[in-house]
Motif scaffolding. Structure first.
Motif, PDB file in Angstrom:
ATOM      1  N   PRO A   9      -4.096  -2.251  -8.766  1.00 14.58           N
ATOM      2  CA  PRO A   9      -4.589  -3.091  -8.326  1.00 14.58           C
ATOM      3  C   PRO A   9      -5.619  -2.359  -7.177  1.00 14.58           C
ATOM      4  O   PRO A   9      -6.074  -1.207  -6.683  1.00 14.58           O
ATOM      5  CB  PRO A   9      -3.127  -3.875  -7.359  1.00 14.58           C
ATOM      6  CG  PRO A   9      -2.629  -2.670  -6.464  1.00 14.58           C
ATOM      7  CD  PRO A   9      -2.161  -1.960  -7.419  1.00 14.58           C
ATOM      8  N   LEU A  11      -7.979  -0.977  -9.102  1.00 17.34           N
ATOM      9  CA  LEU A  11      -8.658   0.199  -9.402  1.00 17.34           C
ATOM     10  C   LEU A  11      -9.336  -0.177 -10.617  1.00 17.34           C
ATOM     11  O   LEU A  11     -10.157   0.954 -10.775  1.00 17.34           O
ATOM     12  CB  LEU A  11      -7.477   1.553  -9.885  1.00 17.34           C
ATOM     13  CG  LEU A  11      -6.207   1.975  -7.999  1.00 17.34           C
ATOM     14  CD1 LEU A  11      -5.310   2.992  -8.621  1.00 17.34           C
ATOM     15  CD2 LEU A  11      -7.239   2.899  -7.596  1.00 17.34           C
ATOM     16  N   ARG A  17     -15.832   0.186  -5.721  1.00 20.93           N
ATOM     17  CA  ARG A  17     -15.143   0.020  -4.553  1.00 20.93           C
ATOM     18  C   ARG A  17     -14.828   0.936  -3.610  1.00 20.93           C
ATOM     19  O   ARG A  17     -14.954   1.909  -4.048  1.00 20.93           O
ATOM     20  CB  ARG A  17     -13.757  -0.361  -4.658  1.00 20.93           C
ATOM     21  CG  ARG A  17     -12.610  -0.576  -4.285  1.00 20.93           C
ATOM     22  CD  ARG A  17     -10.822  -0.309  -4.648  1.00 20.93           C
ATOM     23  NE  ARG A  17     -10.697  -0.236  -3.075  1.00 20.93           N
ATOM     24  CZ  ARG A  17      -9.272  -0.158  -3.711  1.00 20.93           C
ATOM     25  NH1 ARG A  17      -8.668   0.822  -4.835  1.00 20.93           N
ATOM     26  NH2 ARG A  17      -8.257  -0.201  -2.006  1.00 20.93           N
ATOM     27  N   TYR A  22     -13.867   6.452  -2.924  1.00 17.89           N
ATOM     28  CA  TYR A  22     -12.869   6.993  -3.841  1.00 17.89           C
ATOM     29  C   TYR A  22     -14.412   6.974  -4.753  1.00 17.89           C
ATOM     30  O   TYR A  22     -14.542   7.098  -6.271  1.00 17.89           O
ATOM     31  CB  TYR A  22     -12.895   5.178  -4.728  1.00 17.89           C
ATOM     32  CG  TYR A  22     -11.519   4.913  -3.599  1.00 17.89           C
ATOM     33  CD1 TYR A  22     -10.279   5.558  -3.291  1.00 17.89           C
ATOM     34  CD2 TYR A  22     -11.960   3.694  -2.917  1.00 17.89           C
ATOM     35  CE1 TYR A  22      -9.155   4.847  -2.676  1.00 17.89           C
ATOM     36  CE2 TYR A  22     -10.563   3.103  -2.227  1.00 17.89           C
ATOM     37  CZ  TYR A  22      -9.457   3.643  -1.615  1.00 17.89           C
ATOM     38  OH  TYR A  22      -8.415   3.420  -1.305  1.00 17.89           O
ATOM     39  N   ASN A  71      -1.058   5.813 -10.050  1.00 21.12           N
ATOM     40  CA  ASN A  71      -1.335   5.991  -8.788  1.00 21.12           C
ATOM     41  C   ASN A  71      -1.079   4.213  -8.337  1.00 21.12           C
ATOM     42  O   ASN A  71      -1.433   3.050  -9.219  1.00 21.12           O
ATOM     43  CB  ASN A  71      -3.533   5.627  -8.975  1.00 21.12           C
ATOM     44  CG  ASN A  71      -3.642   5.859  -7.816  1.00 21.12           C
ATOM     45  OD1 ASN A  71      -3.146   5.248  -6.386  1.00 21.12           O
ATOM     46  ND2 ASN A  71      -4.856   6.121  -7.187  1.00 21.12           N
ATOM     47  N   GLY A  73      -1.734   2.485  -6.451  1.00 17.76           N
ATOM     48  CA  GLY A  73      -2.645   1.523  -4.656  1.00 17.76           C
ATOM     49  C   GLY A  73      -1.677   1.796  -4.161  1.00 17.76           C
ATOM     50  O   GLY A  73      -0.496   2.110  -3.916  1.00 17.76           O
ATOM     51  N   HIS A  77       2.764   1.206  -1.038  1.00 16.46           N
ATOM     52  CA  HIS A  77       3.425   1.854   0.185  1.00 16.46           C
ATOM     53  C   HIS A  77       4.384   0.712   0.442  1.00 16.46           C
ATOM     54  O   HIS A  77       4.709  -0.329   1.653  1.00 16.46           O
ATOM     55  CB  HIS A  77       2.039   1.530   1.301  1.00 16.46           C
ATOM     56  CG  HIS A  77       1.245   2.340   0.932  1.00 16.46           C
ATOM     57  ND1 HIS A  77       0.703   3.629   1.022  1.00 16.46           N
ATOM     58  CD2 HIS A  77      -0.303   2.290   0.461  1.00 16.46           C
ATOM     59  CE1 HIS A  77      -0.151   4.423   0.782  1.00 16.46           C
ATOM     60  NE2 HIS A  77      -0.569   3.135   0.173  1.00 16.46           N
ATOM     61  N   HIS A  97      -3.154   9.875  -5.945  1.00 13.68           N
ATOM     62  CA  HIS A  97      -4.268   8.853  -4.833  1.00 13.68           C
ATOM     63  C   HIS A  97      -5.130   9.541  -4.635  1.00 13.68           C
ATOM     64  O   HIS A  97      -5.278  11.135  -4.603  1.00 13.68           O
ATOM     65  CB  HIS A  97      -3.416   9.023  -3.295  1.00 13.68           C
ATOM     66  CG  HIS A  97      -1.650   8.243  -3.902  1.00 13.68           C
ATOM     67  ND1 HIS A  97      -2.133   6.967  -3.496  1.00 13.68           N
ATOM     68  CD2 HIS A  97      -0.463   8.964  -3.534  1.00 13.68           C
ATOM     69  CE1 HIS A  97      -0.353   6.569  -4.068  1.00 13.68           C
ATOM     70  NE2 HIS A  97       0.093   7.474  -3.271  1.00 13.68           N
ATOM     71  N   ARG A 104      -5.759   8.923   6.358  1.00 13.97           N
ATOM     72  CA  ARG A 104      -6.054   7.786   7.128  1.00 13.97           C
ATOM     73  C   ARG A 104      -5.130   6.730   7.245  1.00 13.97           C
ATOM     74  O   ARG A 104      -4.295   6.926   8.042  1.00 13.97           O
ATOM     75  CB  ARG A 104      -6.153   6.600   5.157  1.00 13.97           C
ATOM     76  CG  ARG A 104      -7.376   7.577   4.358  1.00 13.97           C
ATOM     77  CD  ARG A 104      -7.526   7.576   2.990  1.00 13.97           C
ATOM     78  NE  ARG A 104      -8.179   5.998   3.104  1.00 13.97           N
ATOM     79  CZ  ARG A 104      -8.469   4.694   1.918  1.00 13.97           C
ATOM     80  NH1 ARG A 104      -8.245   5.196   1.051  1.00 13.97           N
ATOM     81  NH2 ARG A 104      -8.860   3.386   2.169  1.00 13.97           N
ATOM     82  N   ARG A 108      -0.686   3.728   5.076  1.00 10.69           N
ATOM     83  CA  ARG A 108      -1.178   4.681   3.778  1.00 10.69           C
ATOM     84  C   ARG A 108      -0.028   6.033   3.974  1.00 10.69           C
ATOM     85  O   ARG A 108      -0.364   6.450   2.370  1.00 10.69           O
ATOM     86  CB  ARG A 108      -1.884   4.730   3.408  1.00 10.69           C
ATOM     87  CG  ARG A 108      -3.035   3.637   3.396  1.00 10.69           C
ATOM     88  CD  ARG A 108      -4.738   3.990   3.470  1.00 10.69           C
ATOM     89  NE  ARG A 108      -5.901   3.021   3.170  1.00 10.69           N
ATOM     90  CZ  ARG A 108      -6.194   1.667   3.258  1.00 10.69           C
ATOM     91  NH1 ARG A 108      -4.689   2.128   1.296  1.00 10.69           N
ATOM     92  NH2 ARG A 108      -6.722   0.889   2.832  1.00 10.69           N
TER      93      ARG A 108
HETATM   94  C1  DQA Z   1      -4.763   5.148  -3.619  1.00  7.12           C
HETATM   95  C2  DQA Z   1      -4.409   5.081  -1.961  1.00  7.12           C
HETATM   96  C3  DQA Z   1      -3.524   3.634  -1.719  1.00  7.12           C
HETATM   97  O1  DQA Z   1      -3.675   3.713  -0.307  1.00  7.12           O
HETATM   98  C4  DQA Z   1      -4.965   2.273  -1.657  1.00  7.12           C
HETATM   99  O2  DQA Z   1      -3.951   0.787  -1.526  1.00  7.12           O
HETATM  100  C5  DQA Z   1      -5.782   2.615  -2.467  1.00  7.12           C
HETATM  101  C6  DQA Z   1      -5.516   3.934  -3.691  1.00  7.12           C
HETATM  102  C7  DQA Z   1      -5.392   6.437  -3.871  1.00  7.12           C
HETATM  103  O3  DQA Z   1      -6.771   6.365  -5.051  1.00  7.12           O
HETATM  104  O4  DQA Z   1      -6.320   7.288  -2.351  1.00  7.12           O
HETATM  105  O5  DQA Z   1      -5.979   1.959  -3.918  1.00  7.12           O
HETATM  106  O6  DQA Z   1      -3.673   4.312  -4.015  1.00  7.12           O
END
Ligand code: DQA
Length: 141
Positions: A9, A11, A17, A22, A71, A73, A77, A97, A104, A108
């Motif tokens: 999600p 991404l 974003r 990122y 990934n 996202g 978590h 990630h 962070r 996370r």
């Molecule tokens: C992520 C890190 C996650 O905590 C976050 O919710 C993302 C991106 C990363 O690629 O750094 O959506 O997976």
């Protein structure tokens, strides 16, 4: 060898974003470079904002002769269901990630997925996907 890259999600918004976290390039432009770098591999890219769709994709390709770079996202978590899907399949899954999740917010720092993944790469930016692909190639030999 087939490589399946799954992005979860939000991404789909890479490049737009939170660019301070990122970066400012899209995943598609990065992926094109990756494909050029590894002409011997067959890449499939799948992005979904939906937990069940990610699970369906893991089920669909997870018994093929392929390596999976995931990934997930924020589902990383929260999702026991994605964890169970990774545990159920035979293809190796590398958790990636883009950001260093450990630098962070506290929520996370925990991943439901890491324990059932082959390995984890965090904080290397987009290069984490290439590092995961490289590992999958090296360990396939
Ligand atoms: C992520 C890190 C996650 O905590 C976050 O919710 C993302 C991106 C990363 O690629 O750094 O959506 O997976």
């Amino acid at each position: 060898m087939d490589i399946l890259i799954i992005n979860g999600p939000n991404l789909n918004l890479l490049g737009k974003r939170e660019p301070g976290i990122y970066g400012d390039s899209s995943f598609e432009s990065y992926l094109n470079k990756l494909i050029e770098e590894y002409p011997g591999l067959r890449f499939e890219y799948y992005q979904s904002n939906h937990e069940g769709s990610i699970i369906d994709k893991l089920h669909q390709r997870g018994f093929d002769n392929c390596g999976i770079v995931l990934n997930a996202g924020a589902y990383t978590h929260t999702s026991i269901a994605i964890r169970d899907a990774i545990a159920a399949i035979s293809a190796p899954v590398i958790e990636v990630h883009i950001s260093n999740v450990y630098a962070r917010e506290g929520f996370r720092h925990h991943s439901h997925l890491s324990a059932v993944c082959k390995g984890v790469i965090a904080g290397m930016g987009f290069d984490g996907y290439r590092l995961a692909v490289e590992h999958l190639i090296q360990t396939k030999k």
